[in-house]
Design an enzyme around this catalytic site. Structure first.
Site, mmCIF file in Angstrom:
data_model
loop_
_atom_site.group_PDB
_atom_site.id
_atom_site.type_symbol
_atom_site.label_atom_id
_atom_site.label_comp_id
_atom_site.label_asym_id
_atom_site.label_seq_id
_atom_site.Cartn_x
_atom_site.Cartn_y
_atom_site.Cartn_z
ATOM 1 N N HIS A 23 23.437 26.952 -14.712
ATOM 2 C CA HIS A 23 24.163 28.062 -14.076
ATOM 3 C C HIS A 23 24.692 27.587 -12.734
ATOM 4 O O HIS A 23 24.286 26.553 -12.206
ATOM 5 C CB HIS A 23 23.261 29.290 -13.889
ATOM 6 C CG HIS A 23 22.048 29.024 -13.033
ATOM 7 N ND1 HIS A 23 22.118 28.878 -11.652
ATOM 8 C CD2 HIS A 23 20.739 28.848 -13.346
ATOM 9 C CE1 HIS A 23 20.906 28.645 -11.168
ATOM 10 N NE2 HIS A 23 20.060 28.613 -12.183
ATOM 11 N N ASP A 72 4.613 27.370 -26.368
ATOM 12 C CA ASP A 72 3.645 26.297 -26.124
ATOM 13 C C ASP A 72 2.581 26.765 -25.134
ATOM 14 O O ASP A 72 2.872 27.102 -23.978
ATOM 15 C CB ASP A 72 4.370 25.065 -25.577
ATOM 16 C CG ASP A 72 3.556 23.807 -25.733
ATOM 17 O OD1 ASP A 72 2.420 23.759 -25.210
ATOM 18 O OD2 ASP A 72 4.053 22.860 -26.377
ATOM 19 N N SER A 81 15.741 25.560 -14.506
ATOM 20 C CA SER A 81 17.118 25.775 -14.967
ATOM 21 C C SER A 81 17.806 24.445 -15.245
ATOM 22 O O SER A 81 17.789 23.549 -14.408
ATOM 23 C CB SER A 81 17.913 26.543 -13.909
ATOM 24 O OG SER A 81 17.357 27.814 -13.685
#
Length: 395
Positions: A226, A349, A364
C-alpha cells in the site's frame, strides 16, 4: 404434442436453472480481464469447465506475432463449451519470474513539496486564528512553493513566515492534481513572538515495511503493498526521493482486537540497499543497488489462477530472515481494480498467531504464495479481527 413439449420444458427447467446459477458463479469467479501466456491456455484452476471462444482463429503461439493487435484480444468466456458467461478482454504476456521477498526493510521518504497534515490556530493578542485555513489551505494539500521558491523543508516555510513580518505570502498549492495559489498572511504568536501560518506540515517520513519481490532482470523491487500516506490527513506522500535500508526486527507488539500490533526494528547505519522511484496506492517501487543473493525464484500468478483456499505467507517477525506461515484465502474480488484490498486472508499458523496475535504493522508487503506462484502482497489488518487482513493482486 403439447403435453410432450410441456414435459420436456419441465424436465429441462432444473438444468437451465443450474446453468444460469453456474454461469453467475463463473462470472464472479473469473476476472473481466485475463492475462495469458498463449491464447491456447486453459482457464485454470476453476471449479467450473470454462473455455474461451475467440471471434477469429487465435490458436497460435503468443510469440508468433508481437503486434498490439495480437497482444490484446477480445473473447467470450464459455461454460461447457456452449453456454456463454460473459465477454472478456485478453492480454498475452510473458510470465515474470522474480525473487521472492519477505525481508523487512526500512523506508526514508522525502516529499516533493510539503504535505499539509492539518491547520492550526495561532494565538494572538486579538484571539486565535488560522491564516492558512482562512486562505483556503486544508489538510492533505501539498505546498509546492512560497513566493516562487520551491519548498523542500519545514524550516523553509517557517523562515519565510518569519521574514514576511506579517505580509501575505504567495503559496502554490496542489490538490487533487490541480494547482492554485493561496495568499495567507502570517500572524505574530503572542507566546513565542514569531510569525506563524497556522499549519502543520511534513517534509519526510520513515518506517518499516516488507519486501514483496525483486526482479533480477533490472534489480527493480516492489514492497509494502500500500502507499505511504500522511498519518493525519491520509493523503499519499508525494515522492521527491527516498531510500531503503536493511532492518533487524528486535521486538513485536502483539495485535489484539481493536489494537493492531507493530514490528519494531533497528535501521542499518550502513549504505542504503536501494532508492525509491514510486510511491503508489498499491505500494512502493524502486531499484536495488545490488542484485539480491540467496533468494528463492518464483513465477508471478495471474488473477484467474488465484483461488479461495490454503496458501502461505512469507514474512519476518524476528531478525532479518523470513519464514513461511500457513494462511487461508477466504475471499477474492477479481474485478476490484481500484483497491489494494483485493482479497481477504486469514492467518491459520499457530506459530505466527502465538507470537504476533495475527497481522501487525510492518508486515505490509509480505508475499502471499499459492500453488508455487507469488500471487499477492499483504496490505492491511482487520482491526476487529487481527488474524484476518487484506492483500493486493500482484498482476
Amino acid at each position: 404434442m403439447k403435453k410432450s413439449i410441456h414435459r420436456l420444458v419441465f424436465l429441462l427447467s432444473p438444468l437451465l436453472c443450474a446453468l444460469f446459477v453456474c454461469a453467475g458463479a463463473a462470472d464472479l469467479l473469473t476476472p473481466d480481464r485475463l492475462m495469458l501466456v498463449s491464447p491456447n491456455d486453459e482457464i485454470t484452476p476453476s471449479p467450473l469447465p470454462l473455455s474461451l471462444s475467440y471471434t477469429e482463429d487465435r490458436a497460435m503461439p503468443a510469440s508468433s506475432d508481437t503486434s498490439e493487435q495480437a497482444r490484446y484480444l477480445d473473447a467470450r468466456l464459455m461454460m461447457l463449451g456452449f453456454f456463454p458467461v460473459k465477454e472478456v478482454s485478453i492480454e498475452l504476456t510473458d510470465r515474470k519470474i522474480v525473487a521472492v521477498g519477505g525481508q523487512p526493510f526500512g523506508i526514508r521518504l522525502y516529499t516533493d513539496g510539503l504535505v499539509a497534515a492539518s491547520t492550526a490556530q495561532v494565538c494572538t493578542d486579538e484571539g486565535s486564528f488560522s491564516p492558512s485555513e482562512e486562505a483556503g489551505i486544508r489538510g492533505g494539500d501539498v505546498l509546492l512553493s512560497v513566493d516562487g521558491v520551491p519548498l523542500r523543508t519545514n524550516e523553509q516555510l517557517s523562515a519565510a513566515a518569519e521574514k514576511s513580518g506579517g505580509k501575505p505570502l504567495s503559496i502554490e498549492v496542489r490538490r487533487d492534481g490541480k494547482v492554485f495559489t493561496c495568499t495567507p498572511a502570517p500572524l505574530r504568536d503572542s507566546v513565542t513572538g514569531k510569525y506563524r501560518l497556522g499549519i502543520n506540515v511534513r517534509d519526510s517520513i520513515a518506517g518499516i515495511g516488507t519486501m514483496t519481490y525483486t526482479d533480477p532482470a533490472d534489480n527493480s523491487f516492489s514492497g509494502l503493498g500500500h502507499g505511504i500516506c500522511d498519518s493525519t490527513s491520509g493523503c499519499l506522500m508525494p515522492l521527491l526521493r527516498g531510500e531503503i535500508t536493511s532492518v533487524e526486527i528486535s521486538s513485536v507488539t502483539r495485535s489484539t482486537c481493536g489494537a493492531p500490533g507493530t514490528l519494531t526494528g533497528e535501521f542499518s547505519s550502513g549504505e542504503p540497499l536501494g532508492s525509491l522511484t514510486e510511491n503508489t496506492e498499491r505500494g512502493v517501487k524502486g531499484r536495488m543497488k545490488n542484485a539480491p543473493r540467496n533468494t528463492r525464484m518464483m513465477p508471478l500468478a495471474f488473477k484467474q489462477e488465484i483461488v479461495r483456499g490454503p496458501a502461505t505467507l512469507l514474512t519476518t517477525i524476528e531478525g532479518s530472515e523470513p519464514e513461511e506461515y500457513s494462511i487461508e484465502i477466504e475471499d477474492i474480488s477479481y474485478n476490484d481494480n481500484s483497491s489494494c484490498k483485493n482479497m481477504i486472508v486469514r492467518i491459520t499458523d499457530k506459530r505466527l498467531l502465538d507470537k504476533t496475535g495475527g497481522i501487525v504493522q510492518g508486515m505490509s508487503g509480505s508475499p502471499v504464495i499459492q500453488n508455487g506462484r507469488l500471487c499477492a502482497a499483504l496490505t492491511h489488518v482487520l482491526v476487529n479481527d487481527p488474524s484476518r487482513g487484506y492483500a493486493v493482486f500482484l498482476q
